[in-house]
Structure formats: structure tokens, C-alpha cells
Design a protein around this motif. Structure first.
Motif, PDB file in Angstrom:
ATOM      1  N   SER A 127      24.127  23.209  39.642  1.00  0.00           N
ATOM      2  CA  SER A 127      25.423  23.204  40.309  1.00  0.00           C
ATOM      3  C   SER A 127      25.751  24.558  40.914  1.00  0.00           C
ATOM      4  N   ASN A 128      26.094  24.562  42.198  1.00  0.00           N
ATOM      5  CA  ASN A 128      26.623  25.749  42.852  1.00  0.00           C
ATOM      6  C   ASN A 128      28.154  25.757  42.820  1.00  0.00           C
ATOM      7  N   THR A 129      28.728  24.765  42.169  1.00  0.00           N
ATOM      8  CA  THR A 129      30.174  24.734  41.984  1.00  0.00           C
ATOM      9  C   THR A 129      30.556  25.497  40.716  1.00  0.00           C
ATOM     10  N   ALA A 130      29.846  25.218  39.631  1.00  0.00           N
ATOM     11  CA  ALA A 130      30.194  25.773  38.323  1.00  0.00           C
ATOM     12  C   ALA A 130      30.239  27.301  38.284  1.00  0.00           C
ATOM     13  N   PRO A 131      29.235  28.027  38.839  1.00  0.00           N
ATOM     14  CA  PRO A 131      29.294  29.489  38.741  1.00  0.00           C
ATOM     15  C   PRO A 131      30.466  30.117  39.482  1.00  0.00           C
ATOM     16  N   GLU A 132      31.010  29.423  40.477  1.00  0.00           N
ATOM     17  CA  GLU A 132      32.204  29.953  41.147  1.00  0.00           C
ATOM     18  C   GLU A 132      33.411  29.841  40.221  1.00  0.00           C
ATOM     19  N   VAL A 133      33.463  28.775  39.426  1.00  0.00           N
ATOM     20  CA  VAL A 133      34.536  28.670  38.424  1.00  0.00           C
ATOM     21  C   VAL A 133      34.375  29.790  37.388  1.00  0.00           C
ATOM     22  N   THR A 134      33.125  30.044  36.982  1.00  0.00           N
ATOM     23  CA  THR A 134      32.867  31.131  36.043  1.00  0.00           C
ATOM     24  C   THR A 134      33.353  32.464  36.602  1.00  0.00           C
ATOM     25  N   ALA A 135      33.026  32.729  37.879  1.00  0.00           N
ATOM     26  CA  ALA A 135      33.434  33.986  38.510  1.00  0.00           C
ATOM     27  C   ALA A 135      34.955  34.109  38.539  1.00  0.00           C
ATOM     28  N   TYR A 136      35.632  33.000  38.826  1.00  0.00           N
ATOM     29  CA  TYR A 136      37.101  33.007  38.829  1.00  0.00           C
ATOM     30  C   TYR A 136      37.635  33.327  37.430  1.00  0.00           C
ATOM     31  N   ILE A 137      37.055  32.700  36.411  1.00  0.00           N
ATOM     32  CA  ILE A 137      37.502  32.938  35.030  1.00  0.00           C
ATOM     33  C   ILE A 137      37.286  34.404  34.645  1.00  0.00           C
ATOM     34  N   LEU A 138      36.156  34.966  35.049  1.00  0.00           N
ATOM     35  CA  LEU A 138      35.877  36.377  34.744  1.00  0.00           C
ATOM     36  C   LEU A 138      36.886  37.294  35.430  1.00  0.00           C
ATOM     37  N   GLU A 139      37.232  36.961  36.665  1.00  0.00           N
ATOM     38  CA  GLU A 139      38.290  37.714  37.353  1.00  0.00           C
ATOM     39  C   GLU A 139      39.586  37.671  36.560  1.00  0.00           C
ATOM     40  N   LYS A 140      39.910  36.492  36.065  1.00  0.00           N
ATOM     41  CA  LYS A 140      41.196  36.299  35.397  1.00  0.00           C
ATOM     42  C   LYS A 140      41.255  37.076  34.082  1.00  0.00           C
ATOM     43  N   VAL A 141      40.173  37.046  33.304  1.00  0.00           N
ATOM     44  CA  VAL A 141      40.227  37.689  31.987  1.00  0.00           C
ATOM     45  C   VAL A 141      40.116  39.209  32.083  1.00  0.00           C
ATOM     46  N   TYR A 142      39.466  39.707  33.123  1.00  0.00           N
ATOM     47  CA  TYR A 142      39.353  41.161  33.298  1.00  0.00           C
ATOM     48  C   TYR A 142      40.408  41.718  34.256  1.00  0.00           C
ATOM     49  N   GLN A 143      41.125  40.809  34.938  1.00  0.00           N
ATOM     50  CA  GLN A 143      42.167  41.214  35.879  1.00  0.00           C
ATOM     51  C   GLN A 143      41.628  42.148  36.979  1.00  0.00           C
ATOM     52  N   LYS A 144      40.421  41.800  37.460  1.00  0.00           N
ATOM     53  CA  LYS A 144      39.792  42.551  38.549  1.00  0.00           C
ATOM     54  C   LYS A 144      39.009  41.585  39.421  1.00  0.00           C
ATOM     55  N   PRO A 145      38.878  41.866  40.717  1.00  0.00           N
ATOM     56  CA  PRO A 145      38.075  41.003  41.583  1.00  0.00           C
ATOM     57  C   PRO A 145      36.631  40.931  41.088  1.00  0.00           C
ATOM     58  N   PHE A 146      36.001  39.777  41.258  1.00  0.00           N
ATOM     59  CA  PHE A 146      34.637  39.579  40.771  1.00  0.00           C
ATOM     60  C   PHE A 146      33.683  40.607  41.377  1.00  0.00           C
ATOM     61  N   GLU A 147      33.838  40.883  42.663  1.00  0.00           N
ATOM     62  CA  GLU A 147      32.987  41.870  43.328  1.00  0.00           C
ATOM     63  C   GLU A 147      33.090  43.229  42.621  1.00  0.00           C
ATOM     64  N   GLU A 148      34.295  43.574  42.207  1.00  0.00           N
ATOM     65  CA  GLU A 148      34.515  44.839  41.497  1.00  0.00           C
ATOM     66  C   GLU A 148      33.869  44.823  40.119  1.00  0.00           C
ATOM     67  N   LEU A 149      33.900  43.675  39.457  1.00  0.00           N
ATOM     68  CA  LEU A 149      33.272  43.546  38.139  1.00  0.00           C
ATOM     69  C   LEU A 149      31.768  43.767  38.230  1.00  0.00           C
ATOM     70  N   VAL A 150      31.130  43.178  39.247  1.00  0.00           N
ATOM     71  CA  VAL A 150      29.688  43.350  39.439  1.00  0.00           C
ATOM     72  C   VAL A 150      29.368  44.825  39.670  1.00  0.00           C
ATOM     73  N   THR A 151      30.174  45.469  40.489  1.00  0.00           N
ATOM     74  CA  THR A 151      29.954  46.892  40.777  1.00  0.00           C
ATOM     75  C   THR A 151      30.133  47.738  39.532  1.00  0.00           C
ATOM     76  N   GLU A 152      31.222  47.495  38.803  1.00  0.00           N
ATOM     77  CA  GLU A 152      31.553  48.326  37.645  1.00  0.00           C
ATOM     78  C   GLU A 152      30.602  48.127  36.475  1.00  0.00           C
ATOM     79  N   PHE A 153      30.214  46.879  36.221  1.00  0.00           N
ATOM     80  CA  PHE A 153      29.427  46.580  35.014  1.00  0.00           C
ATOM     81  C   PHE A 153      27.914  46.594  35.233  1.00  0.00           C
ATOM     82  N   VAL A 154      27.476  46.374  36.469  1.00  0.00           N
ATOM     83  CA  VAL A 154      26.028  46.285  36.715  1.00  0.00           C
ATOM     84  C   VAL A 154      25.539  47.355  37.683  1.00  0.00           C
ATOM     85  N   LEU A 155      26.138  47.424  38.850  1.00  0.00           N
ATOM     86  CA  LEU A 155      25.573  48.246  39.917  1.00  0.00           C
ATOM     87  C   LEU A 155      25.712  49.744  39.647  1.00  0.00           C
ATOM     88  N   LYS A 156      26.922  50.205  39.359  1.00  0.00           N
ATOM     89  CA  LYS A 156      27.128  51.647  39.144  1.00  0.00           C
ATOM     90  C   LYS A 156      26.363  52.177  37.929  1.00  0.00           C
TER      91      LYS A 156
END
Length: 348
Positions: free
Chosen positions: A170-199
């Protein structure tokens, strides 16, 4: 004492020559497999990165534009397509360890409307079902033109099987996951990827949003009729696709995934759902384990390019292969190239 220095010198020279031979063997294995791939004229370029025992080797072949002879290089940006999901899985694993989410949570506790349709005979969709493609969600979102439309599309979904029992990609489910991660961390998903993985891993060339200079380095890929294909345009969170990266940055990602002291990596590699006798789903990793064979892998395919990203933790090896071609059999062909390259690396 007078004998120590010559002996030490000879030992160092011997070690250096062994390393040089090993490096040359890896380069030869990459070249052999890449050139064999390019004998299929549907393929035009290929970039291969190997990390073996901490030593990286990257080689590029072919041409990015048919007839131009413009070989890819270390600055070439490829679309990672569904390999992006492994980044989503990593952040979900961090959220579990941070106690921001629980794998058994009903996903509706994070949504802004009740969504009574997102269950099957009283059995709710849980976060672990999103991550293992067992939610019962359709492959593609019913609506994906923007985030608001996406949530309207969720209301139209009918769950036909008990969540957690049937694997359906499913390419639907991971978008729901990304939304949930945004909600619990109170940050845009793109920012979460940058902060937790890329940097933390200095993956400075890996990004969702490209500037004008980046766009000049972005691959324009082809289908099997040699027709130029469009690049993916992200309209949702990016849980399924949308990251761009270079071969050197993917080596850094290999190092992360091979770091067995990293608690988030270990969590993300957990087996969450068994599909066959030796096949499991992790946090968006496909896991194969049989005897001494342990593999974490994911394939990415988009309109004009495809890639495989594979980790062999027991052998301390990572392989990434990227090409500017996409058609129905591409993934299967690239998978065989990765398997053959791995076998050659084992011999060396």
C-alpha cells in the motif's frame, strides 16, 4: 629491537597491498555486473555503490541522456521512490522508542475525524498494520492531489479483510504514518527526516525539496521505449516517496543501517509480520533470513528510474544500484544484478 622496524614496515606494506587488492576486486565486480546490465539496451546509465567492511566503492557507467555520453557522477541526484519508505520506518521506530506512539494504537486516535470505515468487524487498523502493508488500505490513495483531499479519500475506503492478516502493498498507509509522525512530534515530516536521519549522518545531498541547482543534477529518466518520463511531484507528506539522493549519501545510509549499536536501527529491523518461511516485514524493510543469510532490502521504482538498496549485516556489506530506466521488469533485473554482485563480493 633492530629487527622490529623492518618487520613492522613489511607488515604495513603487506596490509596495504591486501587492502588495495580487495578494493580492486570490488571495483572489478562492480564493473563486470554494471557492464553486463548495460548490454540490455533498455538501460542507459547505472550507478553502483558498495560498502564492504567499512570501505566504500562507487562507480558510474553509461549516459544520462541518450546519445550525449554524459555519465552520471557522485553529484547526480536520483529519485529514491519507495526506498523513501525505509526513512519513514526509521522515524516510526524512533517514535516507538520515544514512546510517542505504540504499535498497537488504533490509528484513528491520531485522526481528526472518527472514520468508522477504518476497521473490519470491529477490528481497527493499528500502526503496526500501516508499517507492514497489512492494513487493508488500497495501493494508491483514492485522492492524492493534496492533503485535504487525501483525508476525504480515506472516508471512501472499505476494509475487506481483518487488519494484520493479509499482506497487500500500500502506498496509502505510509502517508497516514507520516501524518501521525508529524502530529506526535509537532513538526513537518520533511523536517523530521532531516533532523533524525539526514543531519546526524551528514547526508547533505539527500532531500525532498530541490533548489534550482539541485534540479540541474536531477536525473531525467526513460521508459523502455526510450521516452523521457516526468519526475515525481510530491503532493502529500512524503511517507511513500519523494526523497532524492546521491550514491555517496546512500553509502552514509548504509553505514547507518549497518550500525548495530544504534537502538533505532535495531528497532526498525525487527520482524513484525511473517510472509513466508524465510521472509518478514520490518519497519518498511523486507527481511530475508535463512541460515547464515540475513538481508534487509527495499526496491524503489518511479516513472523514469529504479533502484535497489540492500544491507547484509552479517557480512558487513551494503549495496545500492540506481538506474535512469523504469519498466515492468526493471526491478526483477536489478535484483538479479544485486544478487550476482553480492556473490562476486563474497568470492573476493
Amino acid at each position: 629491537m633492530k629487527y622490529f622496524i623492518p618487520i613492522l614496515f613489511l607488515s604495513l606494506v603487506g596490509c596495504k597491498s591486501v587492502q588495495q587488492v580487495s578494493k580492486q576486486n570490488v571495483e572489478n565486480a562492480i564493473t563486470k555486473n554494471a557492464l553486463q546490465l548495460l548490454e540490455d539496451k533498455r538501460f542507459h546509465s547505472v550507478s553502483v555503490a558498495v560498502l564492504k567492511n567499512g570501505e566504500s566503492t562507487i562507480k558510474h557507467f553509461g549516459e544520462l541522456t541518450i546519445g550525449k555520453g554524459n555519465k552520471p557522477d557522485d553529484s547526480t541526484l536520483y529519485e529514491l521512490a519507495s526506498v523513501t519508505k525505509t526513512f519513514t520506518g526509521y522515524i516510526a521506530a524512533k517514535a516507538v522508542l520515544d514512546k510517542k506512539i505504540n504499535m498497537d494504537d488504533d490509528i484513528r486516535i491520531y485522526l481528526n475525524e472518527p472514520y468508522p470505515n477504518l476497521e473490519f468487524k470491529g477490528e481497527p487498523i493499528r500502526i503496526k498494520h500501516l508499517i507492514t502493508h497489512t492494513s487493508g488500505f488500497p495501493n494508491f490513495p483514492i485522492k492524492s492531489e493534496n492533503k485535504e483531499a487525501f483525508f476525504e479519500g480515506l472516508k471512501l475506503i472499505k476494509i475487506e479483510t481483518k487488519p494484520g492478516e493479509v499482506y497487500y502493498y500500500s502506498n496509502t498507509a505510509p502517508e497516514v504514518t507520516a501524518y501521525i509522525l508529524e502530529k506526535v512530534y509537532q513538526k513537518p515530516f520533511e523536517e523530521l527526516v532531516t533532523e533524525f536521519v539526514l543531519k546526524p549522518n551528514k547526508m547533505n545531498q539527500t532531500k525532498f525539496t530541490l533548489n534550482e541547482n539541485d534540479k540541474t543534477r536531477l536525473v531525467k529518466g526513460y521508459n523502455d521505449k526510450n521516452e523521457l518520463m516526468p519526475n515525481f511531484k510530491r503532493t502529500l507528506w512524503g511517507g511513500i516517496s519523494g526523497l532524492h539522493s546521491t550514491a555517496p549519501d546512500l553509502v552514509k545510509y548504509m553505514k547507518l543501517q549497518l550500525d548495530q549499536s544504534n537502538l533505532i536501527v535495531n528497532e526498525s529491523h525487527k520482524k513484525l509480520y511473517k510472509e513466508g518461511s524465510d521472509f518478514w516485514e520490518g519497519y518498511h524493510w523486507y527481511i530475508i533470513e535463512n541460515g547464515n543469510k540475513l538481508i534487509y532490502r527495499h526496491h524503489g521504482g518511479i516513472y523514469g528510474m529504479q533502484n535497489w538498496f540492500v544491507i547484509y549485516p552479517k557480512q558487513n556489506i551494503g549495496i545500492s544500484i540506481l538506474t535512469n530506466t523504469s519498466f515492468n521488469e526493471t526491478g526483477e533485473i536489478l535484483e538479479k544484478v544485486v544478487d550476482n554482485l553480492y556473490d562476486d563480493l563474497q568470492v573476493n
